[in-house]
Design a protein around this motif. Sequence first.
Motif, PDB file in Angstrom:
ATOM      1  N   UNK A 130       4.830 -46.874  16.696  1.00 18.59           N
ATOM      2  CA  UNK A 130       4.402 -45.637  17.352  1.00 18.59           C
ATOM      3  C   UNK A 130       4.978 -45.368  18.749  1.00 18.59           C
ATOM      4  N   UNK A 131       4.874 -46.336  19.665  1.00 16.38           N
ATOM      5  CA  UNK A 131       5.327 -46.039  21.029  1.00 16.38           C
ATOM      6  C   UNK A 131       6.852 -45.862  21.081  1.00 16.38           C
ATOM      7  N   UNK A 132       7.561 -46.734  20.341  1.00 17.25           N
ATOM      8  CA  UNK A 132       9.032 -46.618  20.317  1.00 17.25           C
ATOM      9  C   UNK A 132       9.477 -45.344  19.629  1.00 17.25           C
ATOM     10  N   UNK A 133       8.850 -45.049  18.506  1.00 17.70           N
ATOM     11  CA  UNK A 133       9.280 -43.872  17.736  1.00 17.70           C
ATOM     12  C   UNK A 133       8.978 -42.585  18.499  1.00 17.70           C
ATOM     13  N   UNK A 134       7.852 -42.566  19.195  1.00 15.68           N
ATOM     14  CA  UNK A 134       7.534 -41.358  19.973  1.00 15.68           C
ATOM     15  C   UNK A 134       8.550 -41.188  21.114  1.00 15.68           C
ATOM     16  N   UNK A 135       8.892 -42.306  21.765  1.00 17.12           N
ATOM     17  CA  UNK A 135       9.892 -42.237  22.843  1.00 17.12           C
ATOM     18  C   UNK A 135      11.243 -41.748  22.296  1.00 17.12           C
ATOM     19  N   UNK A 136      11.592 -42.231  21.106  1.00 22.93           N
ATOM     20  CA  UNK A 136      12.858 -41.783  20.484  1.00 22.93           C
ATOM     21  C   UNK A 136      12.824 -40.277  20.235  1.00 22.93           C
ATOM     22  N   UNK A 137      11.669 -39.799  19.762  1.00 23.11           N
ATOM     23  CA  UNK A 137      11.504 -38.361  19.511  1.00 23.11           C
ATOM     24  C   UNK A 137      11.703 -37.571  20.810  1.00 23.11           C
ATOM     25  N   UNK A 138      11.091 -38.063  21.892  1.00 23.08           N
ATOM     26  CA  UNK A 138      11.204 -37.383  23.187  1.00 23.08           C
ATOM     27  C   UNK A 138      12.652 -37.363  23.666  1.00 23.08           C
ATOM     28  N   UNK A 139      13.332 -38.509  23.502  1.00 23.61           N
ATOM     29  CA  UNK A 139      14.730 -38.576  23.948  1.00 23.61           C
ATOM     30  C   UNK A 139      15.602 -37.650  23.116  1.00 23.61           C
ATOM     31  N   UNK A 140      15.254 -37.521  21.837  1.00 24.05           N
ATOM     32  CA  UNK A 140      16.025 -36.630  20.955  1.00 24.05           C
ATOM     33  C   UNK A 140      15.812 -35.162  21.352  1.00 24.05           C
ATOM     34  N   UNK A 141      14.562 -34.750  21.513  1.00 22.69           N
ATOM     35  CA  UNK A 141      14.338 -33.319  21.776  1.00 22.69           C
ATOM     36  C   UNK A 141      14.842 -32.901  23.156  1.00 22.69           C
ATOM     37  N   UNK A 142      14.840 -33.864  24.096  1.00 25.21           N
ATOM     38  CA  UNK A 142      15.282 -33.516  25.457  1.00 25.21           C
ATOM     39  C   UNK A 142      16.781 -33.749  25.618  1.00 25.21           C
ATOM     40  N   UNK A 143      17.366 -34.437  24.629  1.00 26.54           N
ATOM     41  CA  UNK A 143      18.783 -34.828  24.708  1.00 26.54           C
ATOM     42  C   UNK A 143      19.021 -35.672  25.968  1.00 26.54           C
ATOM     43  N   UNK A 144      18.077 -36.574  26.243  1.00 33.28           N
ATOM     44  CA  UNK A 144      18.160 -37.383  27.463  1.00 33.28           C
ATOM     45  C   UNK A 144      17.667 -38.800  27.171  1.00 33.28           C
ATOM     46  N   UNK A 145      18.586 -39.765  27.284  1.00 34.73           N
ATOM     47  CA  UNK A 145      18.260 -41.148  26.914  1.00 34.73           C
ATOM     48  C   UNK A 145      17.575 -41.945  28.010  1.00 34.73           C
ATOM     49  N   UNK A 146      17.420 -41.355  29.205  1.00 36.25           N
ATOM     50  CA  UNK A 146      16.852 -42.147  30.297  1.00 36.25           C
ATOM     51  C   UNK A 146      15.347 -41.929  30.460  1.00 36.25           C
ATOM     52  N   UNK A 147      14.775 -41.024  29.649  1.00 35.92           N
ATOM     53  CA  UNK A 147      13.321 -40.800  29.762  1.00 35.92           C
ATOM     54  C   UNK A 147      12.586 -42.060  29.313  1.00 35.92           C
ATOM     55  N   UNK A 148      11.539 -42.426  30.065  1.00 40.57           N
ATOM     56  CA  UNK A 148      10.799 -43.645  29.721  1.00 40.57           C
ATOM     57  C   UNK A 148       9.324 -43.525  30.086  1.00 40.57           C
ATOM     58  N   UNK A 149       8.564 -44.496  29.578  1.00 45.33           N
ATOM     59  CA  UNK A 149       7.172 -44.622  30.019  1.00 45.33           C
ATOM     60  C   UNK A 149       7.183 -45.299  31.383  1.00 45.33           C
ATOM     61  N   UNK A 150       6.177 -45.019  32.210  1.00 48.06           N
ATOM     62  CA  UNK A 150       5.996 -45.761  33.456  1.00 48.06           C
ATOM     63  C   UNK A 150       4.831 -46.726  33.209  1.00 48.06           C
ATOM     64  N   UNK A 151       5.168 -48.007  33.061  1.00 46.09           N
ATOM     65  CA  UNK A 151       4.144 -48.975  32.658  1.00 46.09           C
ATOM     66  C   UNK A 151       3.084 -49.187  33.736  1.00 46.09           C
ATOM     67  N   UNK A 152       3.469 -48.997  35.011  1.00 37.53           N
ATOM     68  CA  UNK A 152       2.456 -49.116  36.076  1.00 37.53           C
ATOM     69  C   UNK A 152       1.392 -48.036  35.917  1.00 37.53           C
ATOM     70  N   UNK A 153       1.857 -46.821  35.582  1.00 39.65           N
ATOM     71  CA  UNK A 153       0.903 -45.715  35.402  1.00 39.65           C
ATOM     72  C   UNK A 153       0.047 -45.965  34.158  1.00 39.65           C
TER      73      UNK A 153
END
Length: 303
Positions: A130-153
């Motif tokens: 789930x967390x990886x696949x959702x991040x992949x989806x976000x990177x795909x729709x934004x066309x941006x591979x540097x988007x990430x979760x902020x683990x501190x937040x």
Amino acid sequence: MNYETILQEIYQEAKQLPSIGNVAKTIPELSKINPNKFGIHLTTISGEDFGIGDSNEKFSIQSVSKALTVALAFSFLDEKVWERVGVEPSGSAFNSLVQLEYEKGIPRNPFINAGALVIADMLVTNLENPKNDFLKFIRKISNCDTINYNLNVANSEKETGFRNAALCNFLKSFGNIKNDVETVLDFYFHQCSLEMTCKELAHSFFFFANEGNTISGEKILLKSQVKRLNALMQTCGFYDESGEFTYKVGLPGKSGIGGGIAALFPKNFVVATWSPRLNEKGNSELGMSALELLTTKTGMSVF
Ligand code: GLU
């Protein structure tokens, strides 16, 4: 339309307005943000980009992510999503528990926390990682591979997210959470911790303005599905200030307590603002004013 000049005007005029509100206090990590940050980014439907102020600085998108999780769930569950979450404005605070009791565990809409937790549960069930696949989806729709979760937040919210834990347990008691409460909360805290710049946020929301096609041209939702999600953002995207946002700005959009707002004018543009000072309803006061100036100056609104 000369968006560059318009953004400059809006930025200057909005900066003269009195500073109203404070940074979010409910998540300790978010309370450290400089309250005076302010950025705007607008992307036209033909892909032209216009940014001003702190528009290239990353911030925590928080509840703006709820529009993206429901889009992903809708893309594979279609109308089944609405068997477990409603499509009505709630008229209560985003993290309220009261309505759930008398509506028997069916949250009013996917943008209040209870609704977003049920959507998170759907994604946990349907995604392999789930967390990886959702991040992949976000990177795909934004066309941006540097988007990430902020683990501190994400961790900061986990440590203090008693109300979300209560909501998730309450939903589980009605049978509207199928997975472990811990797993669903973990997914939810991660989706909220996503960090983006205004530009990245505008790009991720591009498909809402472009009949379901992302900025790189990939179809992720049908035109009719996007129509429905835009309608939901219009009626429920700003907590119990959705009427006010519709009245002032006249665009579908979604806000978050990190101070971000993403809004769009179908077939015309997507715009993202960031200013961390929140008003009493939890919306970015300056972001709302900037968007009001945008639709007033351009005359471009859905109404
Ligand atoms: N993570 C936040 C919470 O659940 C999101 C709230 C928001 O942005 O509205 O409290």
